[in-house]
Design a protein around this motif. Structure first.
Motif, mmCIF file in Angstrom:
data_model
loop_
_atom_site.group_PDB
_atom_site.id
_atom_site.type_symbol
_atom_site.label_atom_id
_atom_site.label_comp_id
_atom_site.label_asym_id
_atom_site.label_seq_id
_atom_site.Cartn_x
_atom_site.Cartn_y
_atom_site.Cartn_z
ATOM 1 N N GLN A 15 0.825 -1.209 0.000
ATOM 2 C CA GLN A 15 0.000 0.000 0.000
ATOM 3 C C GLN A 15 0.864 1.265 0.000
ATOM 4 O O GLN A 15 0.558 2.227 -0.702
ATOM 5 C CB GLN A 15 -0.953 0.018 1.198
ATOM 6 N N ALA A 16 1.955 1.265 0.759
ATOM 7 C CA ALA A 16 2.862 2.424 0.755
ATOM 8 C C ALA A 16 3.461 2.622 -0.639
ATOM 9 O O ALA A 16 3.624 3.765 -1.090
ATOM 10 C CB ALA A 16 3.971 2.247 1.791
ATOM 11 N N ILE A 17 3.761 1.534 -1.321
ATOM 12 C CA ILE A 17 4.293 1.624 -2.682
ATOM 13 C C ILE A 17 3.219 2.184 -3.616
ATOM 14 O O ILE A 17 3.503 3.059 -4.428
ATOM 15 C CB ILE A 17 4.808 0.250 -3.160
ATOM 16 N N HIS A 18 1.992 1.670 -3.488
ATOM 17 C CA HIS A 18 0.876 2.204 -4.289
ATOM 18 C C HIS A 18 0.753 3.712 -4.096
ATOM 19 O O HIS A 18 0.636 4.465 -5.069
ATOM 20 C CB HIS A 18 -0.453 1.550 -3.866
ATOM 21 N N ASP A 19 0.757 4.142 -2.849
ATOM 22 C CA ASP A 19 0.579 5.565 -2.543
ATOM 23 C C ASP A 19 1.722 6.405 -3.115
ATOM 24 O O ASP A 19 1.496 7.447 -3.718
ATOM 25 C CB ASP A 19 0.464 5.783 -1.042
ATOM 26 N N HIS A 20 2.951 5.952 -2.911
ATOM 27 C CA HIS A 20 4.115 6.714 -3.364
ATOM 28 C C HIS A 20 4.171 6.802 -4.893
ATOM 29 O O HIS A 20 4.484 7.866 -5.446
ATOM 30 C CB HIS A 20 5.401 6.084 -2.833
ATOM 31 N N CYS A 21 3.889 5.685 -5.555
ATOM 32 C CA CYS A 21 3.979 5.640 -7.017
ATOM 33 C C CYS A 21 2.679 6.066 -7.696
ATOM 34 O O CYS A 21 2.607 6.083 -8.924
ATOM 35 C CB CYS A 21 4.355 4.233 -7.473
ATOM 36 N N ARG A 22 1.676 6.377 -6.892
ATOM 37 C CA ARG A 22 0.353 6.776 -7.410
ATOM 38 C C ARG A 22 -0.233 5.724 -8.340
ATOM 39 O O ARG A 22 -0.648 6.015 -9.460
ATOM 40 C CB ARG A 22 0.444 8.135 -8.089
ATOM 41 N N ILE A 23 -0.271 4.505 -7.837
ATOM 42 C CA ILE A 23 -0.828 3.375 -8.583
ATOM 43 C C ILE A 23 -2.217 3.093 -8.029
ATOM 44 O O ILE A 23 -2.378 2.879 -6.829
ATOM 45 C CB ILE A 23 0.068 2.125 -8.450
#
Length: 120
Positions: A15-23
């Motif tokens: 989820q942190a990756i989704h948020d950071h990469c705007r996925i």
């Protein structure tokens, strides 16, 4: 004896990756998990530390390390294909600025180096 392969993130989350990469979609979560694990391991290798050492020393993974890991994942995600590789210096300044104070630069364990004041 077969060593079981690690299949989870240590300090990041998908989820942190989704948020950071705007996925906004979940169809690549397995790939994001792999990129996250690779980025975390790269940070550990670069700093010559272990996850346990970060926890023992700082009580958690320091924010600069967390954010540098996200920058690395974002770079891996954006540059998945060899044809699309950009200048490797794209994340160099921000990444190195956040990581350099946590690097163990001499021999010995991270705790020995910190005790001797070699990280200052």
């Amino acid at each position: 004896m077969n060593k079981q392969k690690e299949t989870s993130l240590k300090w990041l989350s998908v989820q942190a990756i989704h948020d950071h990469c705007r996925i906004d979609f979940n169809c690549e979560d397995a790939e994001l998990l792999q990129m996250g694990m690779a980025a975390e391991q790269a940070i550990l290798d670069l700093t010559r530390r272990t996850y346990k050492n970060f926890i023992d020393t700082y009580g958690r993974v320091p924010d600069p390390i967390f954010n540098a890991t996200l920058l690395l994942v974002q770079s891996l995600y954006k540059n998945r294909d060899a044809e699309e590789q950009r200048d490797s210096k794209e994340i160099a300044f921000g990444f190195s600025f956040m990581v350099k104070n946590y690097m163990v630069l001499t021999g010995g364990t991270p705790l020995e180096v910190e005790r001797d004041g070699l990280l200052d």
